[in-house]
Write an enzyme that holds these catalytic residues in place. Structure first.
Site, PDB file in Angstrom:
ATOM      1  N   ILE A  60       1.183  12.225   1.187  1.00 50.53           N
ATOM      2  CA  ILE A  60       1.027  12.247  -0.264  1.00 50.53           C
ATOM      3  C   ILE A  60       2.356  12.237  -1.013  1.00 50.53           C
ATOM      4  O   ILE A  60       2.401  11.905  -2.199  1.00 50.53           O
ATOM      5  CB  ILE A  60       0.195  13.493  -0.696  1.00 50.53           C
ATOM      6  CG1 ILE A  60      -0.218  13.394  -2.168  1.00 50.53           C
ATOM      7  CG2 ILE A  60       0.965  14.777  -0.412  1.00 50.53           C
ATOM      8  CD1 ILE A  60      -1.096  12.218  -2.510  1.00 50.53           C
ATOM      9  N   TYR A  61       3.463  12.572  -0.365  1.00 50.71           N
ATOM     10  CA  TYR A  61       4.736  12.695  -1.082  1.00 50.71           C
ATOM     11  C   TYR A  61       5.166  11.342  -1.654  1.00 50.71           C
ATOM     12  O   TYR A  61       5.421  10.394  -0.914  1.00 50.71           O
ATOM     13  CB  TYR A  61       5.837  13.229  -0.169  1.00 50.71           C
ATOM     14  CG  TYR A  61       5.626  14.645   0.321  1.00 50.71           C
ATOM     15  CD1 TYR A  61       4.759  15.524  -0.310  1.00 50.71           C
ATOM     16  CD2 TYR A  61       6.314  15.122   1.433  1.00 50.71           C
ATOM     17  CE1 TYR A  61       4.578  16.817   0.142  1.00 50.71           C
ATOM     18  CE2 TYR A  61       6.149  16.414   1.893  1.00 50.71           C
ATOM     19  CZ  TYR A  61       5.274  17.263   1.252  1.00 50.71           C
ATOM     20  OH  TYR A  61       5.097  18.539   1.705  1.00 50.71           O
ATOM     21  N   SER A  62       5.265  11.320  -2.973  1.00 54.99           N
ATOM     22  CA  SER A  62       5.584  10.081  -3.696  1.00 54.99           C
ATOM     23  C   SER A  62       4.699   8.933  -3.227  1.00 54.99           C
ATOM     24  O   SER A  62       5.126   7.774  -3.158  1.00 54.99           O
ATOM     25  CB  SER A  62       7.069   9.724  -3.563  1.00 54.99           C
ATOM     26  OG  SER A  62       7.850  10.646  -4.296  1.00 54.99           O
ATOM     27  N   TYR A  63       3.446   9.283  -2.909  1.00 52.90           N
ATOM     28  CA  TYR A  63       2.428   8.304  -2.535  1.00 52.90           C
ATOM     29  C   TYR A  63       2.881   7.393  -1.395  1.00 52.90           C
ATOM     30  O   TYR A  63       2.612   6.194  -1.381  1.00 52.90           O
ATOM     31  CB  TYR A  63       2.015   7.469  -3.749  1.00 52.90           C
ATOM     32  CG  TYR A  63       1.561   8.325  -4.906  1.00 52.90           C
ATOM     33  CD1 TYR A  63       0.566   9.288  -4.733  1.00 52.90           C
ATOM     34  CD2 TYR A  63       2.132   8.201  -6.169  1.00 52.90           C
ATOM     35  CE1 TYR A  63       0.155  10.094  -5.783  1.00 52.90           C
ATOM     36  CE2 TYR A  63       1.720   9.015  -7.223  1.00 52.90           C
ATOM     37  CZ  TYR A  63       0.726   9.957  -7.025  1.00 52.90           C
ATOM     38  OH  TYR A  63       0.317  10.757  -8.069  1.00 52.90           O
ATOM     39  N   GLY A  64       3.572   7.993  -0.422  1.00 48.19           N
ATOM     40  CA  GLY A  64       3.963   7.244   0.772  1.00 48.19           C
ATOM     41  C   GLY A  64       5.434   6.902   0.842  1.00 48.19           C
ATOM     42  O   GLY A  64       5.950   6.570   1.914  1.00 48.19           O
TER      43      GLY A  64
END
Length: 336
Positions: A60-64
């Site tokens: 999920i971090y920065s959407y990948g």
């Protein structure tokens, strides 16, 4: 750098883990304070130079972006067989069906997506980011076991849940001879010690590796004042929700950390990390560094030994805090 085993496994990890939540495009829509690919690579390179071999990210971090940036940096600068990479599953940027949580479909889909972003054949540690109230734990544990047996993860871990949930999952795995969790990534620092009530004794009893997140309380344990003039402090609403409610009491703890740091000729961050490292089950605090200078300074905490008097002095003002991290059933439902 010093190294230790990850709980009851044979895996060697550095006593400091580099957390990469801050790796990503600032315009991704998640973290305006995130750093791009070039700076991320420099941080990873510095971590490797300092002897850090343990890296933590999440789908999920920065959407990948975080997985992608970390994977590229490690492929360019490290020997894959020497580094330990952890990623997580649960959250999703999509509100469409089957995108969030720990169903078999979600886990098997997300591990493949994470491996593609990381450009790796496997991760060393695959962590469930939260407890999923909407999926039977039997389904989750069997899916995680299949991920391990397929060679896509070497070990599995858990994060931010209640102790009864963690033990229930372990019991289900033992009952079916499935893979058990070897680590717990929980919220623990001098300003938030609720995990000492149940989770920490449980992990000690079962020799589970503890890898605390937010070890510096979102920067509050690095400076004598509560607020800071940084982009993250101005835009990180999650950090404010974790700590602002207890500001008045916690300022006394911060004051004492500063006093101990001055006596030890150390930084406040080093003292806060040394406090964590003296706990028996803490294997490696997760340092979310986006600056090479801060990372180098944090590593020095590995060699800092605090006296019991100093530990007691810093702990004394602590008062019970509202639980932060583990989801309630209603909070879990909000993610659907």
């Amino acid at each position: 750098m010093k190294y230790t085993k990850l709980g009851n496994t044979g895996l060697d990890v550095s006593r400091i883990c580099l957390g990469t939540m801050g790796f990503g495009r600032p315009d991704s829509g998640m973290f305006p304070w995130a750093v791009g690919a070039d700076k991320s690579e420099k941080v990873v390179q510095k971590a490797l130079d300092l002897g850090i071999n343990f890296f933590d990210t999440a789908n999920i971090y920065s959407y990948g972006d975080s997985e992608e940036f970390l994977g590229k940096a490690l492929k360019k600068n490290a020997n894959r067989d020497e580094v330990v990479v952890a990623t997580k599953v649960f959250f999703s940027h999509s509100d469409k069906p089957n995108q969030v949580g720990l169903s078999r479909k979600s886990i098997l889909s997300n591990i493949d997506t994470s491996l593609k972003r990381l450009d790796m054949d496997y991760v060393d540690l695959y962590i469930i980011h939260r407890w999923d109230y909407n999926t039977p734990i039997e389904e989750t544990m069997e899916a995680l076991h299949d991920v391990v047996k397929a060679g896509k993860a070497r070990y599995i871990g858990a994060s931010a849940m209640y102790s009864w949930q963690f033990e229930k999952a372990q019991a289900i795995a033992r009952e079916h001879n499935w893979t058990e969790f070897v680590s717990m990534q929980n919220h623990l620092n001098l300003l938030y010690r609720e995990e000492e009530r149940e989770m920490m004794p449980l992990c000690e009893d079962e020799n589970i590796a503890v890898t605390p997140y937010s070890p510096l309380a979102s920067g509050h344990l690095t400076r004598p004042t509560w607020d800071a003039d940084t982009k993250r402090s101005q835009t990180d609403s999650a950090a404010r929700s974790k700590y602002d409610a207890s500001e008045q009491n916690d300022l006394e703890i911060i004051k004492r950390v500063k006093e101990v740091a001055d006596r030890e000729n150390a930084t406040m961050a080093q003292v806060a990390l040394a406090w964590l490292l003296q706990k028996k089950q803490v294997v490696a605090p997760i340092i979310g560094a986006t600056n090479t200078k801060h990372l180098a300074s944090s590593v020095a905490a590995v060699d800092l030994k605090l006296s019991q008097d100093d530990i007691d002095y810093m702990e004394a003002p602590y008062l019970p805090h509202k639980l932060v991290g583990a989801f309630t059933k209603n909070e879990n439902n909000l993610t659907r």
